[in-house]
Scaffold this active site. Structure first.
Site, short mmCIF file in Angstrom:
data_model
loop_
_atom_site.label_atom_id
_atom_site.label_comp_id
_atom_site.label_asym_id
_atom_site.label_seq_id
_atom_site.Cartn_x
_atom_site.Cartn_y
_atom_site.Cartn_z
N ASP A 1 0.85 -1.20 0.00
CA ASP A 1 0.00 0.00 0.00
C ASP A 1 0.88 1.23 0.00
O ASP A 1 1.99 1.20 0.51
CB ASP A 1 -0.88 0.01 1.26
N TYR B 1 -14.04 5.30 -14.74
CA TYR B 1 -14.07 4.21 -13.76
C TYR B 1 -14.73 2.97 -14.36
O TYR B 1 -14.19 1.86 -14.31
CB TYR B 1 -14.82 4.66 -12.50
N LYS C 1 -12.89 -0.58 -15.22
CA LYS C 1 -13.25 -1.84 -14.55
C LYS C 1 -13.71 -2.89 -15.57
O LYS C 1 -13.50 -4.09 -15.38
CB LYS C 1 -14.32 -1.59 -13.48
N1 LIG Z 1 -16.15 -0.03 -1.63
C1 LIG Z 1 -16.97 -0.21 -2.64
O1 LIG Z 1 -18.19 0.01 -2.54
C2 LIG Z 1 -16.45 -0.74 -3.95
C3 LIG Z 1 -17.37 -1.07 -4.95
C4 LIG Z 1 -16.90 -1.55 -6.17
C5 LIG Z 1 -15.54 -1.72 -6.38
N2 LIG Z 1 -14.66 -1.38 -5.39
C6 LIG Z 1 -13.23 -1.57 -5.66
O2 LIG Z 1 -12.64 -2.27 -4.58
C7 LIG Z 1 -11.25 -1.91 -4.47
C8 LIG Z 1 -10.95 -1.49 -3.05
O3 LIG Z 1 -11.82 -0.46 -2.68
P1 LIG Z 1 -12.06 -0.03 -1.16
O4 LIG Z 1 -13.44 0.55 -1.14
O5 LIG Z 1 -11.69 -1.11 -0.24
O6 LIG Z 1 -11.03 1.19 -1.07
P2 LIG Z 1 -10.40 1.92 0.19
O7 LIG Z 1 -10.33 3.34 -0.19
O8 LIG Z 1 -11.11 1.56 1.46
O9 LIG Z 1 -8.94 1.29 0.25
C9 LIG Z 1 -8.08 1.44 -0.81
C10 LIG Z 1 -6.65 1.16 -0.33
O10 LIG Z 1 -5.82 1.30 -1.46
C11 LIG Z 1 -4.74 2.17 -1.15
N3 LIG Z 1 -4.35 2.86 -2.38
C12 LIG Z 1 -5.05 3.77 -3.10
N4 LIG Z 1 -4.35 4.15 -4.17
C13 LIG Z 1 -3.18 3.47 -4.13
C14 LIG Z 1 -2.04 3.41 -4.97
N5 LIG Z 1 -1.94 4.18 -6.08
N6 LIG Z 1 -1.03 2.57 -4.65
C15 LIG Z 1 -1.12 1.80 -3.55
N7 LIG Z 1 -2.15 1.81 -2.69
C16 LIG Z 1 -3.18 2.63 -3.00
C17 LIG Z 1 -5.26 3.11 -0.06
O11 LIG Z 1 -4.19 3.64 0.72
C18 LIG Z 1 -6.16 2.16 0.72
O12 LIG Z 1 -5.44 1.48 1.73
C19 LIG Z 1 -11.04 -0.82 -5.53
O13 LIG Z 1 -10.50 -1.39 -6.70
C20 LIG Z 1 -12.44 -0.30 -5.80
O14 LIG Z 1 -12.57 0.26 -7.09
C21 LIG Z 1 -15.08 -0.90 -4.19
#
Ligand SMILES: NC(=O)c1ccc[n+]([C@@H]2O[C@H](COP(=O)([O-])OP(=O)(O)OC[C@H]3O[C@@H](n4cnc5c(N)ncnc54)[C@H](O)[C@@H]3O)[C@@H](O)[C@H]2O)c1
Length: 272
Positions: free
Chosen positions: A37, A158, A162
């Site tokens: 991360d 986005y 995806k």
């Molecule tokens: N939460 C949702 O509702 C949801 C829905 C659909 C898809 N997603 C996908 O799930 C995945 C995780 O989402 P989440 O909601 O857990 O996110 P989050 O924001 O809770 O966590 C993301 C993590 O990634 C890290 N991060 C961000 N950019 C980074 C980079 N360039 N390099 C390294 N680390 C990086 C952040 O520090 C954080 O720890 C993503 O791909 C997101 O698109 C999430």
């Protein structure tokens, strides 16, 4: 014996939300886990928490927007634990202010999201696959989104990024299947991670709930448990698939509520 006993996993974006949940679940089921991360302090904290619970984890700085950094994180994993047999490409960005409709989208933001959301999946896989081949196989899991399958009034980049993840998942599965490497995706609907809870108002959450088939929202462990399954040998005949984990939000024909309302109206008119 854990469900992923003896396997070695790199989880990108593992310091919070879905990545953190997955890192914890993989470690509890016997994997050695590297949390990658760019928030290295949070990644170290998460690894320590896993260790405090008696499982194996460590942290590495990983910036998913930079090729060299992804390469270093994969190499770190192999140096630390001898191999890499699970790669969870989970980092993904969204931006409600700049990622707009096709006419108004900020083009730099388009490039940034494509780079972080898609190219990081390609690069993580590119660097991990030779090690997986050496190890006799592995499992790559990518985080897509339901935005890959259903469009919206904004977030063009986005959604397109995806959808590219879903397709890239199939290409990796096709190209390296004979090396005993599986590649699958998980497509979350709304998941109430801490960040989502902080950013979404109750009226917005109510709109999401209205269209869920199930009477509750998704949580990070719902995705984590799916990834755990895809990482484990329990899914050994599944490859190239993206599993939709979304509470039935996109299940019904969109006309269903209108037809229901029409039927109710007709019934009311009949009973007059
Ligand atoms: N939460 C949702 O509702 C949801 C829905 C659909 C898809 N997603 C996908 O799930 C995945 C995780 O989402 P989440 O909601 O857990 O996110 P989050 O924001 O809770 O966590 C993301 C993590 O990634 C890290 N991060 C961000 N950019 C980074 C980079 N360039 N390099 C390294 N680390 C990086 C952040 O520090 C954080 O720890 C993503 O791909 C997101 O698109 C999430």
């Amino acid at each position: 014996m854990g469900r992923v006993q003896g396997k070695v996993a790199l989880v990108t974006g593992g310091a919070s939300g879905i990545g953190l949940s997955t890192a914890m679940l993989l470690a509890k089921e016997g994997a050695k886990v590297v949390i990658g991360d760019y928030n290295i302090d949070a990644a170290k904290e998460a690894a320590q928490e896993i260790k405090n619970q008696g499982f194996e984890a460590t942290a590495v700085f990983l910036d998913a927007s930079k090729e060299e950094s992804i390469k270093e994180a994969v190499e770190f994993t192999v140096k630390e634990y001898g191999t890499i047999t699970i790669l969870y490409n989970n980092v993904g960005l969204t931006n409600l202010k700049k990622d707009l409709d096709v006419v108004n989208i900020d083009l730099d933001e388009w490039d940034r999201l494509m780079n972080v959301n898609v190219k990081s999946v390609l690069l993580g896989s590119r660097f991990a696959i030779p090690h997986m081949i050496k190890a006799g196989g592995g499992s790559i899991i990518n985080t897509a989104s339901m935005a890959a399958f259903a469009s919206d009034s904004i977030r063009s980049a986005y959604g397109a990024s995806k959808a590219a993840v879903v397709q890239l998942t199939k290409y990796i599965a096709t190209q390296y299947g004979k090396d005993n490497i599986r590649c699958n995706g998980v497509a979350p609907g709304l998941i109430l991670t801490p960040a989502a809870k902080n950013n979404l108002s109750q009226p917005l959450l109510d709109i999401f709930m209205k269209y869920n088939a199930l009477p509750y929202h998704g949580e990070a462990d719902d995705i984590g448990n799916t990834v755990l399954f895809l990482a484990s040998d329990e899914s050994k005949f599944i490859t190239g698939q993206t599993i939709q984990v979304e509470g039935g939000h996109y299940l019904a024909n969109p006309t269903a509520p209108d037809f229901n309302a029409m039927a109710a109206q007709a019934q009311a008119a009949q009973s007059k």
